[in-house]
Write an enzyme that holds these catalytic residues in place. Structure first.
Site, PDB file in Angstrom:
ATOM      1  N   CYS A  35       0.865  -1.172   0.000  1.00 16.06           N
ATOM      2  CA  CYS A  35       0.000   0.000   0.000  1.00 16.06           C
ATOM      3  C   CYS A  35       0.903   1.223   0.000  1.00 16.06           C
ATOM      4  O   CYS A  35       2.112   1.111   0.109  1.00 16.06           O
ATOM      5  CB  CYS A  35      -0.863   0.052   1.251  1.00 16.06           C
ATOM      6  SG  CYS A  35      -1.843  -1.417   1.530  1.00 16.06           S
ATOM      7  N   ARG A  71       1.400   1.786  -6.006  1.00 13.82           N
ATOM      8  CA  ARG A  71       1.576   0.796  -4.943  1.00 13.82           C
ATOM      9  C   ARG A  71       0.264   0.138  -4.521  1.00 13.82           C
ATOM     10  O   ARG A  71       0.249  -0.806  -3.735  1.00 13.82           O
ATOM     11  CB  ARG A  71       2.189   1.450  -3.696  1.00 13.82           C
ATOM     12  CG  ARG A  71       3.551   2.052  -3.925  1.00 13.82           C
ATOM     13  CD  ARG A  71       4.046   2.671  -2.633  1.00 13.82           C
ATOM     14  NE  ARG A  71       4.173   1.672  -1.589  1.00 13.82           N
ATOM     15  CZ  ARG A  71       5.224   0.893  -1.416  1.00 13.82           C
ATOM     16  NH1 ARG A  71       6.256   0.995  -2.224  1.00 13.82           N
ATOM     17  NH2 ARG A  71       5.250   0.016  -0.439  1.00 13.82           N
ATOM     18  N   TRP A  94      -3.822  -1.486  -1.237  1.00 12.18           N
ATOM     19  CA  TRP A  94      -3.836  -2.711  -2.049  1.00 12.18           C
ATOM     20  C   TRP A  94      -4.208  -3.798  -1.058  1.00 12.18           C
ATOM     21  O   TRP A  94      -3.416  -4.201  -0.218  1.00 12.18           O
ATOM     22  CB  TRP A  94      -2.452  -2.953  -2.655  1.00 12.18           C
ATOM     23  CG  TRP A  94      -2.357  -4.234  -3.406  1.00 12.18           C
ATOM     24  CD1 TRP A  94      -1.899  -5.430  -2.928  1.00 12.18           C
ATOM     25  CD2 TRP A  94      -2.707  -4.467  -4.760  1.00 12.18           C
ATOM     26  NE1 TRP A  94      -1.953  -6.376  -3.915  1.00 12.18           N
ATOM     27  CE2 TRP A  94      -2.433  -5.818  -5.045  1.00 12.18           C
ATOM     28  CE3 TRP A  94      -3.234  -3.655  -5.777  1.00 12.18           C
ATOM     29  CZ2 TRP A  94      -2.668  -6.374  -6.301  1.00 12.18           C
ATOM     30  CZ3 TRP A  94      -3.460  -4.217  -7.014  1.00 12.18           C
ATOM     31  CH2 TRP A  94      -3.177  -5.566  -7.271  1.00 12.18           C
ATOM     32  N   ASN A 146       0.896  -0.265   6.066  1.00 15.71           N
ATOM     33  CA  ASN A 146       1.261  -1.036   4.880  1.00 15.71           C
ATOM     34  C   ASN A 146       1.959  -2.294   5.378  1.00 15.71           C
ATOM     35  O   ASN A 146       2.924  -2.200   6.129  1.00 15.71           O
ATOM     36  CB  ASN A 146       2.218  -0.209   4.003  1.00 15.71           C
ATOM     37  CG  ASN A 146       2.849  -1.048   2.912  1.00 15.71           C
ATOM     38  OD1 ASN A 146       2.243  -1.990   2.414  1.00 15.71           O
ATOM     39  ND2 ASN A 146       4.072  -0.718   2.538  1.00 15.71           N
ATOM     40  N   GLY A 147       1.453  -3.463   4.975  1.00 16.63           N
ATOM     41  CA  GLY A 147       2.075  -4.710   5.410  1.00 16.63           C
ATOM     42  C   GLY A 147       1.028  -5.722   5.811  1.00 16.63           C
ATOM     43  O   GLY A 147      -0.151  -5.571   5.486  1.00 16.63           O
ATOM     44  N   GLU A 200       7.628 -21.060 -18.886  1.00 17.41           N
ATOM     45  CA  GLU A 200       7.562 -19.668 -18.433  1.00 17.41           C
ATOM     46  C   GLU A 200       8.740 -18.858 -18.973  1.00 17.41           C
ATOM     47  O   GLU A 200       8.579 -17.712 -19.392  1.00 17.41           O
ATOM     48  CB  GLU A 200       7.500 -19.634 -16.901  1.00 17.41           C
ATOM     49  CG  GLU A 200       7.463 -18.257 -16.284  1.00 17.41           C
ATOM     50  CD  GLU A 200       6.338 -17.357 -16.778  1.00 17.41           C
ATOM     51  OE1 GLU A 200       5.423 -17.830 -17.475  1.00 17.41           O
ATOM     52  OE2 GLU A 200       6.390 -16.146 -16.494  1.00 17.41           O
ATOM     53  N   LYS A 211       8.292 -15.471 -21.279  1.00 19.52           N
ATOM     54  CA  LYS A 211       8.876 -14.170 -20.895  1.00 19.52           C
ATOM     55  C   LYS A 211       9.711 -13.618 -22.043  1.00 19.52           C
ATOM     56  O   LYS A 211       9.606 -12.457 -22.398  1.00 19.52           O
ATOM     57  CB  LYS A 211       9.776 -14.293 -19.661  1.00 19.52           C
ATOM     58  CG  LYS A 211       9.183 -14.306 -18.303  1.00 19.52           C
ATOM     59  CD  LYS A 211       8.425 -13.108 -17.853  1.00 19.52           C
ATOM     60  CE  LYS A 211       7.024 -13.122 -18.343  1.00 19.52           C
ATOM     61  NZ  LYS A 211       6.006 -13.774 -17.633  1.00 19.52           N
ATOM     62  N   GLU A 260       7.567 -12.474 -25.087  1.00 20.33           N
ATOM     63  CA  GLU A 260       6.654 -11.335 -24.957  1.00 20.33           C
ATOM     64  C   GLU A 260       7.354  -9.991 -24.831  1.00 20.33           C
ATOM     65  O   GLU A 260       6.805  -8.979 -25.263  1.00 20.33           O
ATOM     66  CB  GLU A 260       5.618 -11.539 -23.843  1.00 20.33           C
ATOM     67  CG  GLU A 260       6.095 -11.464 -22.421  1.00 20.33           C
ATOM     68  CD  GLU A 260       4.944 -11.621 -21.411  1.00 20.33           C
ATOM     69  OE1 GLU A 260       5.194 -12.180 -20.355  1.00 20.33           O
ATOM     70  OE2 GLU A 260       3.812 -11.177 -21.673  1.00 20.33           O
ATOM     71  N   HIS A 310      12.181 -35.671 -31.003  1.00 23.11           N
ATOM     72  CA  HIS A 310      10.996 -36.073 -31.764  1.00 23.11           C
ATOM     73  C   HIS A 310      10.562 -34.986 -32.737  1.00 23.11           C
ATOM     74  O   HIS A 310       9.408 -34.961 -33.171  1.00 23.11           O
ATOM     75  CB  HIS A 310       9.864 -36.439 -30.803  1.00 23.11           C
ATOM     76  CG  HIS A 310      10.216 -37.601 -29.925  1.00 23.11           C
ATOM     77  ND1 HIS A 310      10.245 -38.901 -30.400  1.00 23.11           N
ATOM     78  CD2 HIS A 310      10.625 -37.666 -28.633  1.00 23.11           C
ATOM     79  CE1 HIS A 310      10.621 -39.713 -29.419  1.00 23.11           C
ATOM     80  NE2 HIS A 310      10.870 -38.984 -28.340  1.00 23.11           N
ATOM     81  N   LYS A 365      -2.095  -5.709 -19.857  1.00 29.09           N
ATOM     82  CA  LYS A 365      -1.826  -6.315 -18.550  1.00 29.09           C
ATOM     83  C   LYS A 365      -2.926  -7.295 -18.169  1.00 29.09           C
ATOM     84  O   LYS A 365      -2.660  -8.376 -17.666  1.00 29.09           O
ATOM     85  CB  LYS A 365      -1.702  -5.211 -17.490  1.00 29.09           C
ATOM     86  CG  LYS A 365      -1.392  -5.727 -16.099  1.00 29.09           C
ATOM     87  CD  LYS A 365       0.005  -6.341 -16.047  1.00 29.09           C
ATOM     88  CE  LYS A 365       0.307  -7.024 -14.731  1.00 29.09           C
ATOM     89  NZ  LYS A 365       1.391  -8.014 -14.858  1.00 29.09           N
TER      90      LYS A 365
HETATM   91  O1  M6R Z   1      -4.206 -11.757 -14.638  1.00 31.78           O
HETATM   92  P1  M6R Z   1      -3.958 -13.178 -15.074  1.00 31.78           P
HETATM   93  O2  M6R Z   1      -2.955 -13.858 -14.227  1.00 31.78           O
HETATM   94  O3  M6R Z   1      -5.217 -13.974 -15.176  1.00 31.78           O
HETATM   95  O4  M6R Z   1      -3.346 -13.032 -16.512  1.00 31.78           O
HETATM   96  C1  M6R Z   1      -3.055 -14.163 -17.270  1.00 31.78           C
HETATM   97  C2  M6R Z   1      -2.211 -13.815 -18.470  1.00 31.78           C
HETATM   98  O5  M6R Z   1      -2.865 -12.899 -19.280  1.00 31.78           O
HETATM   99  C3  M6R Z   1      -0.843 -13.243 -18.054  1.00 31.78           C
HETATM  100  O6  M6R Z   1      -0.156 -14.105 -17.219  1.00 31.78           O
HETATM  101  C4  M6R Z   1       0.013 -12.969 -19.302  1.00 31.78           C
HETATM  102  O7  M6R Z   1       0.371 -14.169 -19.906  1.00 31.78           O
HETATM  103  C5  M6R Z   1       1.252 -12.142 -18.930  1.00 31.78           C
HETATM  104  N1  M6R Z   1       1.474 -11.105 -19.867  1.00 31.78           N
HETATM  105  C6  M6R Z   1       2.488 -12.965 -18.872  1.00 31.78           C
HETATM  106  O8  M6R Z   1       3.614 -12.226 -18.572  1.00 31.78           O
END
Ligand code: M6R
Length: 606
Positions: A2, A27, A73, A99-100, A479, A483, A486, A502, A601
Site C-alpha cells: 500500500c 503501490r 492494495w 502497509n504490510g 515460463e 517471458k 513477450e 521427436h 496487462k
Molecule cells: O491476470 P492473469 O494472471 O489472469 O493473466 C493471465 C495472463 O494474461 C498473463 O499471465 C500474461 O500471460 C502475462 N502477460 C504474462 O507475462
C-alpha cells in the site's frame, strides 16, 4: 503493498497528502483515505482510486496542518469503504495507516474481542489502532511502542492521536517507510516520489525504527524507545525514476522485489515448522473424496498451474491436469462434485479464466482461487481464495506474481497433503524450514544479475531459442520461453527436454540458443544427455543448474548456478534467472519493456 503519506507543518495537510497519494497510486489503488487533525480528528475514505476520494472530499471541509493518507492494495478484507484506511481506534481517538501484513492479527483480535471490544472492519490493521488505544495513557509514543512490540509480521505505520497536535508517530518493520525533512515541516511516505516536490532530504527508516515526527524535529528510536541516529540522504531522482525505485523499468523493479514477495506469500502460513493456510475453508471430509484436480489459468498463471500439477501428483497422490482456460472452457472436462479446481490469476479478471471457473462450478467442482488482486472477480466467485500477496504488478510481463503463485500453490498443496494425512510431521517441517530460506536464496540470485545481463548482451542478435527441461524444469521452461517472447520478440519455445529429438532438434543449428533448465536432481543426468544432443548439432547452450552440479560445466557453453533448495521448491527461485534473461535481452535490443507491443496487462475480453 500500500502507499502511506504523512505531513506535519505550517500548510494545509490535505492537498499535500492527496498529491503524495497520487504519486503512490502505483503501490495500490483499490481504496484510499485521509485523516486530518484539526479541530477534530476526521477520517474520509472510500473504495476506489484517489480521484474517487477527491470526489468525496468535495462535500467536506477538512482543515488542519497535520494528517495521514493511505492508498490501499487489499490483503485482509475486501476493498470497500469500511476496510479502507485510515482506521480509527474504537473510541475514534487514534488513527492508523498501515502497509504490510500482521501475521498474528487473528490472535490479537480474539484477545481484544474477549476484552469486550467491537471491531468495524475485516482488516488486520484495525487491531493495531485498538491495541494502541488500550495502551494509551496520555503518551502516544509509549502506547505505539507497547503495541508494536506485540505485532508479528510486516508493517509500516503512521499513527495520530486526537489529543496530540504536536506530532505523529511512524514505525517500520519489513515494509518500506521514509521520513522527508523540510523546513518547518516534515513528512513520511512509503516511497520517495510522494514527497519529492517538497524535499529531497530523506531518512530511510530501518527495521525496528520508531520515528516521532514533529513540525521542526524528527526523533528516532529503537523498539525499546532508546534514541538512535540515521543518515540523511539527498535524493536527486526525477519523480518517474523514483516510482521505479531507481530501476530503469517496472519489470526489473518487480523482479528485484521477489525476495520480499516470497516472504509475504508465506506470511502467517509458515511458522514453527508448520504449514497452515488459515484462509482455506475446504473441509477435511470433502478432501477425502477428491479424486481429480485441475489447474485452470492463462499465460504465466497457467505455467504456475503446471507446477501445481506436478506437486499435486507428488504430494496429494491424485490425478492432476493443468489446463489453458481458453481451451478448457470449450471442452467437456470430466468434472463432478469430487473434483477440485484451482483457478490461478494475477488480476482475477481474465475473461477466459472466469469462464473456465464458471464452467467448473456449474459442473459441481469445488473451486479455489489463487489470486493476487483482493476482491477481484475470481476471488469473489471461487468457493475459497488464497491470496498470493505479491502487491500490484505494473509491468505487462508477469514476474513477481508468478513467483508468488508458484509458492502459494506449493504451500496449499503441502497443506492439503497434511490435512489428508499424506504428509508426515517431519516432512512438513523439512519443507517449512526450506520455505523460510527461499527469500535469502532469491537475493543471492539477484546479486548475480550482472552475469545474466552479460550473457544476454552477447546473445542479443539471436532469433531462435528453445527452453528445455524435465518435470518441474519443464514447467519453468514454458515460463522462460513466454517471458522471452513477450518482451524481447525473440522466437522461443518451451519444450520437454526429452521431446527435442521427436522433431524440434531438426531446427537446431549454430544459430540456435538453448536454455537448458537442469535443477531437478532426479532427472538432471537425463537433461544433461539432451544438452549433449544439442551440442552435437552446434547449438549454443546456457544452462540454469543447481549449485554443485559441476559436470554440466563441461558440456554447456555457459552455466548459471542457482542455490540449492528442495527440488520441489526450486521453481520459486529458479525462474529468476529466466526472468532476468528475458529482461536483459529486451534491454539489449532497446525495446519498450514495460509495455510490449500488442499486449495488455489484464485480458478482460475473450
Ligand atoms: O491476470 P492473469 O494472471 O489472469 O493473466 C493471465 C495472463 O494474461 C498473463 O499471465 C500474461 O500471460 C502475462 N502477460 C504474462 O507475462
Amino acid at each position: 503493498m500500500c502507499g502511506i503519506v504523512g505531513y506535519i507543518g505550517g500548510n494545509e495537510a490535505l492537498p499535500i497528502l492527496i498529491e503524495g497519494l497520487k504519486r503512490l497510486e502505483y503501490r495500490g489503488y483499490d481504496s484510499a483515505g485521509v485523516a486530518i487533525l484539526g479541530d477534530n480528528l476526521e477520517v474520509i475514505k472510500t473504495q476506489g482510486r484517489i480521484k474517487d476520494l477527491e470526489e468525496k472530499l468535495k462535500n467536506v471541509k477538512l482543515k488542519g496542518t497535520i494528517g495521514l493518507g493511505h492508498t490501499r492494495w487489499a490483503t485482509h478484507g475486501a476493498p470497500n469503504d469500511i476496510n479502507a484506511h485510515p482506521h480509527y481506534s474504537e473510541s475514534k481517538n487514534i488513527v492508523v495507516v498501515h502497509n504490510g501484513i500482521i501475521e498474528n492479527y487473528l490472535d490479537l483480535k480474539k484477545m481484544l474481542i474477549k476484552e469486550g471490544h467491537t471491531f468495524r472492519s475485516d482488516t488486520d490493521t484495525e487491531v493495531i489502532a485498538y491495541l494502541i488505544e488500550d495502551f494509551y495513557e496520555g503518551d502516544l509514543l509509549q502506547a505505539v511502542k507497547k503495541a508494536v512490540n506485540m505485532l508479528e509480521g510486516s508493517f509500516a505505520l503512521g499513527v495520530m492521536s486526537r489529543d496530540d497536535k504536536t506530532r505523529f508517530i511512524a514505525v517500520r518493520k519489513d515494509s518500506p517507510l521514509i521520513v522527508g525533512l523540510g523546513k518547518g515541516e516534515n513528512f513520511i511516505a512509503s516511497d520517495i516520489p510522494a514527497i519529492l516536490n517538497h524535499t529531497k532530504d530523506v531518512i530511510i527508516l530501518e527495521n525496528g525504527d520508531i520515528a516521532e515526527i514533529k513540525r521542526d524535529t524528527v526523533n528516532l528510536y529503537n523498539l525499546k524507545l532508546e534514541p538512535i541516529k540515521r543518515n540523511i540522504q539527498r535524493i536527486n531522482w526525477s519523480v518517474e525514476d523514483a516510482k521505479k525505485g531507481g530501476f530503469k523499468h517496472f519489470m526489473l523493479k518487480e523482479i528485484f522485489e521477489e525476495p520480499r514477495v516470497i516472504k509475504d506469500a508465506m506470511r502467517g502460513r509458515v511458522r514453527d515448522g508448520k504449514i497452515e493456510i488459515p484462509d482455506l475453508a475446504l473441509s477435511k471430509d470433502f478432501l477425502k473424496n477428491v479424486n481429480r484436480v485441475y489447474f485452470v489459468a492463462c499465460g504465466t498463471a497457467y505455467h504456475a498451474g503446471v507446477v501445481g500439477r506436478y506437486a499435486t501428483e507428488k504430494f496429494l497422490l491424485l490425478p492432476a491436469e493443468a489446463e489453458v482456460a481458453s481451451e478448457f472452457r470449450y471442452r467437456d472436462p470430466v468434472i463432478d462434485k469430487n473434483t477440485l479446481v484451482f483457478v490461478v490469476s494475477q488480476s482475477g479478471e481474465t475473461a477466459d479464466t472466469l469462464a473456465a471457473l464458471r464452467l467448473a462450478k456449474k459442473k459441481g467442482a469445488y473451486t479455489i482461487g489463487i489470486v493476487n488482486v483482493v476482491g477481484s472477480s475470481v476471488s469473489r466467485e471461487t468457493h475459497d481464495t488464497v491470496y498470493v500477496n505479491a502487491g500490484p504488478e505494473i509491468a505487462v510481463a508477469s514476474t513477481k506474481a508468478y513467483v508468488a503463485q508458484v509458492e502459494t500453490i506449493l504451500l496449499v498443496i503441502l497443506y492439503l497433503a497434511k490435512l489428508s494425512g499424506k504428509l508426515g510431521r517431519e516432512t512438513e517441517k523439512k519443507y517449512a524450514d526450506a520455505f523460510l530460506k527461499l527469500p535469502e536464496l532469491a537475493q543471492e540470485i539477484l546479486g548475480q544479475s550482472d552475469k545474466i545481463a552479460q550473457f544476454a548482451a552477447n546473445m542479443k542478435t539471436i532469433e531462435e531459442t528453445f527452453f528445455i527441461g524435465r518435470n518441474l524444469d519443464y514447467a519453468l521452461s514454458l515460463e522462460g520461453a513466454l517471458k522471452l517472447k513477450e518482451i524481447s520478440y525473440v522466437h522461443a519455445e518451451g519444450y520437454p527436454a526429452g521431446e527435442l529429438k521427436h522433431g524440434p532438434l531438426a531446427l537446431v543449428t549454430s544459430r540456435s540458443l538453448i536454455i537448458a533448465v537442469d535443477t531437478y536432481t532426479p532427472l538432471r543426468e537425463k537433461t544433461l544427455s539432451n544438452i549433449k544432443e544439442v551440442k552435437a548439432r552446434n547449438g549454443k547452450v546456457l544452462s540454469i543448474a543447481s549449485e554443485g552440479y559441476e559436470k554440466i560445466k563441461d558440456v554447456a557453453d555457459a552455466v548459471f548456478y542457482v542455490p540449492k533448495t528442495l527440488d520441489e521448491l526450486s521453481p520459486v527461485i529458479s525462474v529468476i534467472p529466466l526472468q532476468l534473461f528475458a529482461y536483459y535481452m529486451a534491454e539489449a535490443r532497446g525495446l519498450d519493456i514495460d509495455k510490449p507491443r500488442n499486449l495488455a496487462k489484464s485480458v478482460t475480453v475473450e
